[in-house]
Design a protein around this motif. Structure first.
Motif, mmCIF file in Angstrom:
data_model
loop_
_atom_site.group_PDB
_atom_site.id
_atom_site.type_symbol
_atom_site.label_atom_id
_atom_site.label_comp_id
_atom_site.label_asym_id
_atom_site.label_seq_id
_atom_site.Cartn_x
_atom_site.Cartn_y
_atom_site.Cartn_z
ATOM 1 N N GLY A 50 0.808 -1.214 0.000
ATOM 2 C CA GLY A 50 0.000 0.000 0.000
ATOM 3 C C GLY A 50 0.840 1.262 0.000
ATOM 4 O O GLY A 50 0.428 2.288 -0.561
ATOM 5 N N LYS A 51 2.012 1.197 0.627
ATOM 6 C CA LYS A 51 2.870 2.377 0.712
ATOM 7 C C LYS A 51 3.814 2.501 -0.476
ATOM 8 O O LYS A 51 4.297 3.594 -0.769
ATOM 9 N N VAL A 52 4.108 1.392 -1.147
ATOM 10 C CA VAL A 52 5.029 1.411 -2.286
ATOM 11 C C VAL A 52 4.223 1.064 -3.540
ATOM 12 O O VAL A 52 4.032 -0.117 -3.863
ATOM 13 N N ALA A 53 3.736 2.076 -4.230
ATOM 14 C CA ALA A 53 2.800 1.873 -5.341
ATOM 15 C C ALA A 53 3.429 1.071 -6.480
ATOM 16 O O ALA A 53 2.786 0.189 -7.051
ATOM 17 N N TRP A 54 4.699 1.364 -6.823
ATOM 18 C CA TRP A 54 5.320 0.660 -7.944
ATOM 19 C C TRP A 54 5.496 -0.829 -7.640
ATOM 20 O O TRP A 54 5.388 -1.667 -8.542
ATOM 21 N N LEU A 55 5.741 -1.152 -6.373
ATOM 22 C CA LEU A 55 5.888 -2.551 -6.001
ATOM 23 C C LEU A 55 4.549 -3.287 -6.108
ATOM 24 O O LEU A 55 4.494 -4.430 -6.596
ATOM 25 N N GLU A 56 3.477 -2.625 -5.687
ATOM 26 C CA GLU A 56 2.148 -3.229 -5.779
ATOM 27 C C GLU A 56 1.760 -3.452 -7.233
ATOM 28 O O GLU A 56 1.183 -4.495 -7.577
ATOM 29 N N VAL A 94 -4.412 1.244 3.818
ATOM 30 C CA VAL A 94 -3.320 2.215 3.641
ATOM 31 C C VAL A 94 -3.678 3.212 2.543
ATOM 32 O O VAL A 94 -3.433 4.420 2.683
ATOM 33 N N ARG A 95 -4.271 2.719 1.461
ATOM 34 C CA ARG A 95 -4.637 3.603 0.359
ATOM 35 C C ARG A 95 -5.804 4.541 0.731
ATOM 36 O O ARG A 95 -6.034 5.543 0.043
ATOM 37 N N SER A 96 -6.546 4.221 1.788
ATOM 38 C CA SER A 96 -7.700 5.043 2.166
ATOM 39 C C SER A 96 -7.310 6.339 2.866
ATOM 40 O O SER A 96 -8.144 7.229 3.036
ATOM 41 N N VAL A 97 -6.053 6.444 3.287
ATOM 42 C CA VAL A 97 -5.593 7.666 3.957
ATOM 43 C C VAL A 97 -5.497 8.790 2.935
ATOM 44 O O VAL A 97 -4.773 8.688 1.941
ATOM 45 N N ALA A 98 -6.221 9.864 3.165
ATOM 46 C CA ALA A 98 -6.252 10.978 2.228
ATOM 47 C C ALA A 98 -4.938 11.767 2.269
ATOM 48 O O ALA A 98 -4.262 11.824 3.304
ATOM 49 N N LEU A 111 -6.938 -0.380 10.617
ATOM 50 C CA LEU A 111 -7.580 -1.317 11.538
ATOM 51 C C LEU A 111 -9.001 -1.725 11.131
ATOM 52 O O LEU A 111 -9.322 -2.924 11.167
ATOM 53 N N PRO A 112 -9.891 -0.789 10.753
ATOM 54 C CA PRO A 112 -11.229 -1.241 10.327
ATOM 55 C C PRO A 112 -11.177 -2.172 9.125
ATOM 56 O O PRO A 112 -11.921 -3.168 9.066
ATOM 57 N N TYR A 113 -10.311 -1.875 8.166
ATOM 58 C CA TYR A 113 -10.154 -2.752 7.006
ATOM 59 C C TYR A 113 -9.559 -4.095 7.434
ATOM 60 O O TYR A 113 -9.934 -5.149 6.911
ATOM 61 N N LEU A 114 -8.618 -4.035 8.389
ATOM 62 C CA LEU A 114 -7.987 -5.261 8.870
ATOM 63 C C LEU A 114 -9.014 -6.199 9.492
ATOM 64 O O LEU A 114 -9.006 -7.408 9.217
#
Length: 260
Positions: free
Chosen positions: A86-92, A145-149, A176-179
């Motif tokens: 989620g934090k490393v877009a190119w890796l995803e 992680v992607r939901s953080v604006a 956490l809610p997604y988890l």
């Protein structure tokens, strides 16, 4: 408790009672062979006998241990991988084809390989349960992680928050809610994985007891074991679902549970 809140507690037991009455009437009136479909009365008697056998609880402990170990491994690894992707877009982006292939692959087909690699013991069942639990947790962690604006991240930067503070106070609370949504699915899949593993490649656990009962054409015992497995799965799901109140008391899903 108002009528809306009391309704589920009335409808569910009433539905079960109606099903049992119809089931008993059908078996009796149609004179169904007990080797094919046991009556609810026979099922209840066999379930009571099953609960009094020490071996049942020993095998239950084995199955529950496999489920919980696989679930924990799947959650921890899924959370870690989901956060990184989620934090490393190119890796995803580069890993997405592999993730899709691994997700759609029939996991049950790997059981013979797991038996060859890990043996007939608990390890092969734990591995299968962990793999099944991994994907829903990983995907939901990634979405969290992607939901953080972007504005929220900029606000933390303006407050001179460190990376760890940003992760703990913003990103983790968003994940956490997604988890927990992923964990609710993961505990069900982990239970299924452990039991199926016992079906196809095990000599211990409740799944192996089901295979033994089926081999001896004991339908009542087979149904009783399935009922026990269903109750275990339900209890584990409820525990995960109710843990929301402890870890994410601020989230709307908890309020929805309290209002239900």
């Amino acid at each position: 408790m108002n009528r809306t809140k009391a309704l589920p507690w009335i409808v569910a037991p009433a539905t079960i009672i109606v099903i049992l009455i119809v089931w008993q009437a059908w078996v009796t009136l149609m004179d169904v062979n007990p080797f094919i479909m046991p009556s609810p009365i026979a099922l209840g008697k066999e379930f009571g006998v099953l609960l009094t056998e020490p071996n049942t609880w020993a095998q239950t402990l084995i199955t529950v241990s496999e489920v919980l170990m696989g679930f924990v491994i799947g959650v921890v690894s899924g959370l870690a991988v989901g956060i990184v992707l989620g934090k490393v877009a190119w890796l995803e982006t580069s890993m997405r084809p592999l993730i899709i292939i691994a997700q759609v692959a029939p996991k049950v087909a790997f059981i013979p390989l797991f038996v060859i690699w890990f043996g007939f013991g608990m390890t092969s069942k734990v591995v299968l349960a962990a793999i099944l639990a991994f994907f829903p947790v990983m995907l939901n962690a990634l979405l969290g992680v992607r939901s953080v604006a972007l504005g929220q991240r900029e606000l933390m930067q303006s407050l001179n928050a460190t990376r760890m503070q940003t992760f703990g106070q913003l990103e983790l609370r968003s994940v956490l809610p997604y988890l927990f949504a992923g964990m609710e699915v993961a505990i069900v899949l982990a239970t299924t994985g452990a039991i199926v593993g016992e079906f196809l490649g095990g000599s211990s656990g409740l799944g192996a007891m089901v295979v033994s009962a089926m081999s001896s054409l004991n339908a009542a015992r087979t149904f009783a074991l399935i009922l026990l497995l269903s109750l275990i799965g339900l209890i584990l799901y409820v525990i995960v679902n109710e843990s929301k109140r402890l870890f994410i008391p601020w989230h709307e899903s908890v309020y929805a549970l309290q209002e239900a």
